[in-house]
Design a protein around this motif. Sequence first.
Motif, short mmCIF file in Angstrom:
data_model
loop_
_atom_site.label_atom_id
_atom_site.label_comp_id
_atom_site.label_asym_id
_atom_site.label_seq_id
_atom_site.Cartn_x
_atom_site.Cartn_y
_atom_site.Cartn_z
N PHE A 103 0.70 -1.29 -0.13
CA PHE A 103 -0.02 -0.08 0.03
C PHE A 103 1.01 1.31 0.04
CE2 PHE A 103 -3.47 -2.84 1.61
CZ PHE A 103 -4.23 -2.63 0.42
N GLU A 104 2.20 1.26 0.74
CA GLU A 104 2.80 2.42 0.58
C GLU A 104 3.23 2.74 -0.96
OE1 GLU A 104 5.79 2.09 3.93
OE2 GLU A 104 6.92 3.44 2.57
N ARG A 105 3.47 1.67 -1.55
CA ARG A 105 3.92 1.89 -3.07
C ARG A 105 2.60 2.60 -3.69
NH1 ARG A 105 5.31 -3.56 -5.39
NH2 ARG A 105 5.71 -2.61 -7.18
N MET A 106 1.29 2.53 -3.17
CA MET A 106 0.20 3.08 -3.68
C MET A 106 -0.03 4.45 -3.03
SD MET A 106 -1.84 -0.45 -3.61
CE MET A 106 -3.62 -0.09 -3.62
N ASP A 107 0.88 4.76 -2.29
CA ASP A 107 0.69 6.17 -1.51
C ASP A 107 -0.70 5.98 -0.73
OD1 ASP A 107 2.82 7.74 -2.38
OD2 ASP A 107 1.84 7.89 -4.45
N ILE A 108 -0.84 4.66 -0.21
CA ILE A 108 -2.14 4.61 0.67
C ILE A 108 -1.53 4.01 2.03
CG2 ILE A 108 -3.87 3.11 1.39
CD1 ILE A 108 -4.49 3.34 -1.74
N ARG A 109 -1.98 4.61 3.18
CA ARG A 109 -1.53 4.19 4.38
C ARG A 109 -2.46 3.10 5.02
NH1 ARG A 109 2.90 6.49 6.29
NH2 ARG A 109 1.86 8.52 6.37
N LEU A 110 -1.70 1.93 5.32
CA LEU A 110 -2.78 0.94 6.03
C LEU A 110 -2.78 1.08 7.31
CD1 LEU A 110 -4.18 -1.87 5.52
CD2 LEU A 110 -1.88 -3.22 5.76
N VAL A 111 -3.96 1.63 7.82
CA VAL A 111 -4.32 1.87 9.00
C VAL A 111 -4.67 0.72 10.09
CG1 VAL A 111 -6.00 3.24 10.61
CG2 VAL A 111 -5.08 4.14 8.71
N ASP A 112 -5.58 -0.21 9.46
CA ASP A 112 -5.73 -1.36 10.33
C ASP A 112 -6.69 -2.13 9.27
OD1 ASP A 112 -8.68 -0.36 10.23
OD2 ASP A 112 -8.51 0.38 12.07
N PHE A 113 -6.80 -3.63 9.34
CA PHE A 113 -7.56 -4.56 8.92
C PHE A 113 -7.86 -5.71 9.68
CE2 PHE A 113 -3.90 -7.30 8.03
CZ PHE A 113 -2.99 -6.73 8.51
N LYS A 114 -8.89 -6.55 8.84
CA LYS A 114 -9.38 -7.58 9.75
C LYS A 114 -8.80 -8.81 8.85
CE LYS A 114 -13.16 -8.93 8.98
NZ LYS A 114 -13.70 -10.31 8.09
N LEU A 115 -8.62 -9.82 9.63
CA LEU A 115 -8.36 -11.08 8.82
C LEU A 115 -9.24 -12.43 9.20
CD1 LEU A 115 -4.47 -11.16 8.76
CD2 LEU A 115 -5.95 -10.53 6.98
N GLU A 116 -9.42 -13.39 8.49
CA GLU A 116 -9.89 -14.49 9.00
C GLU A 116 -9.14 -15.65 8.64
OE1 GLU A 116 -14.22 -14.84 8.55
OE2 GLU A 116 -14.59 -12.91 8.92
N PHE A 117 -9.07 -16.75 9.32
CA PHE A 117 -8.38 -17.84 9.05
C PHE A 117 -9.39 -19.26 9.34
CE2 PHE A 117 -5.14 -14.88 10.61
CZ PHE A 117 -4.15 -14.93 9.63
N GLY A 118 -8.89 -20.19 8.47
CA GLY A 118 -9.39 -21.43 8.46
C GLY A 118 -8.62 -22.83 8.54
N ARG A 119 -9.12 -23.90 8.96
CA ARG A 119 -8.14 -25.00 9.12
C ARG A 119 -8.49 -25.86 7.69
NH1 ARG A 119 -11.29 -25.13 13.89
NH2 ARG A 119 -10.14 -24.34 15.77
N VAL A 120 -7.33 -26.27 7.23
CA VAL A 120 -7.22 -27.51 6.22
C VAL A 120 -6.23 -28.26 6.45
CG1 VAL A 120 -6.98 -27.68 3.68
CG2 VAL A 120 -8.26 -25.70 4.46
N ASP A 121 -6.68 -29.38 6.38
CA ASP A 121 -5.69 -30.69 6.38
C ASP A 121 -4.80 -30.28 7.74
OD1 ASP A 121 -6.67 -31.75 4.03
OD2 ASP A 121 -5.14 -30.88 2.92
N GLY A 122 -5.38 -30.06 8.70
CA GLY A 122 -4.66 -29.75 9.97
C GLY A 122 -3.54 -28.56 10.01
#
Length: 240
Positions: free
Chosen positions: A164-183
């Motif tokens: 995002f810095e290369r896009m002149d954008i500040r990444l202030v915050d974000f949300k992620l979700e994870f999942g289980r696959v094959d352990g």
Amino acid sequence: MSQVLYEGKSKLVCQGPREGSLLIRYKDTATAFNGEKKAELSGKGVLNAALSNRIFQYLMDHGVETHLIQVVDDVSVVVRRAEIIPVEVVVRNLAAGGFSQKYGVPEGTLLRNTVMEFSYKSDALGDPMINRSQITAIGLASREELQEMERQALNINELLCRLFERMDIRLVDFKLEFGRVDGHVILCDEISPDSCRLWDMATEEKLDKDRFRRDLGDVLAGYREVLRRLDDVLQTPESE
Ligand code: UDP
């Protein structure tokens, strides 16, 4: 269209074309405040699909394992069928939103270290914040899974801040979700202006879902601007 398994606020989850896969279709619906505010924004699905697919591909090119298998059309992707871990991981670089309100820290304050927060993904409970010991105590994730989610979230933050810095954008915050696959644990869901705060570095203009939450004007104009800059940057070698 294949059988709909689940309809979420912003996506439809359908039976995938082969075993162990799902077909996800991005909708035009925008929601905020746990679904209290809602609108149809024509073209949002296409924009979020394009943005999230490019960001996931970028992360995969940098060694992050994600659920993305294949882009089908401008709103649909085939993904690995993972067991979603019901913990939302929020990463913050600058104070904003809920963090600013709760702790009285003005929006835009640079945080002295990266903040990581967890919430229990439950519409019925209103996604309450939850800490590590609570997560393991009620069995939402194991200690090892949690450590892995934290490690991946910090790595993703570094990769995305740089992008995002290369896009002149500040990444202030974000949300992620994870999942289980094959352990093991992989990145799922989406990364888009619906799930990130993205501020123009020069003007601090908000280019993300806060435009919708706070009625800041043409919501999708911000998303389109992010996509335009992302496409520019992805066409340029990284060292430039
Ligand atoms: N976020 C999200 N989904 C949620 C809650 C938060 O995608 O259910 C994102 C939000 O867009 C922001 C970051 O996570 O980029 C931190 O959100 P915050 O806790 O400040 O949420 P708010 O209270 O402002 O909704």
